[in-house]
Enzyme design. Sequence first.
Site, PDB file in Angstrom:
ATOM      1  N   CYS A  50      47.953 -58.995-100.223  1.00  4.56           N
ATOM      2  CA  CYS A  50      46.866 -58.918 -99.133  1.00  4.56           C
ATOM      3  C   CYS A  50      47.323 -57.187 -99.004  1.00  4.56           C
ATOM      4  O   CYS A  50      48.084 -56.695 -99.914  1.00  4.56           O
ATOM      5  CB  CYS A  50      46.783 -59.687 -97.902  1.00  4.56           C
ATOM      6  SG  CYS A  50      48.440 -59.329 -96.953  1.00  4.56           S
ATOM      7  N   ALA A  51      46.790 -56.704 -97.874  1.00  4.81           N
ATOM      8  CA  ALA A  51      46.688 -55.152 -97.707  1.00  4.81           C
ATOM      9  C   ALA A  51      48.244 -54.952 -97.472  1.00  4.81           C
ATOM     10  O   ALA A  51      48.901 -53.928 -97.702  1.00  4.81           O
ATOM     11  CB  ALA A  51      45.850 -54.661 -96.716  1.00  4.81           C
TER      12      ALA A  51
END
Length: 135
Positions: free
Chosen positions: A94-95
Amino acid sequence: MDFLLDNWVLVAVAAGSGLMLLWPVISGGVAAGVDPTQAVQLINRDKAVVIDVCTPAEFAAGHVAGARNVPLDQLAERLPQVVKDKSVPVVLVCASGVRSRRAAALAKKLGYERAVSLAGGMAAWRAASLPVQRG
């Protein structure tokens, strides 16, 4: 020894905070995380599948080359369709690494024992100067 007896509250707080820091390791509740170098090794050596759990907009802005986008809220339904072989390593991204830790824990519950989270997420991937694919 007198210090410990005179300051037993401080000692108790220190011991309690140490236990709280170790609790995820002791309980086994946190899915394993790998750094970008370890993720590359899993991808190259073990043919790991990279699953990006970001939103489609975040995914389009930049992702690990070859990653498949399965947003976190759809992971339970779509992961078995995307990765049929549960023995294959799965690297969840994810980020920042927060959502991917939750995703790795969920994947383990679904039977993917080799599911790991990319520690630091795409931020760590970019910091390691690894290739990012857009679109």
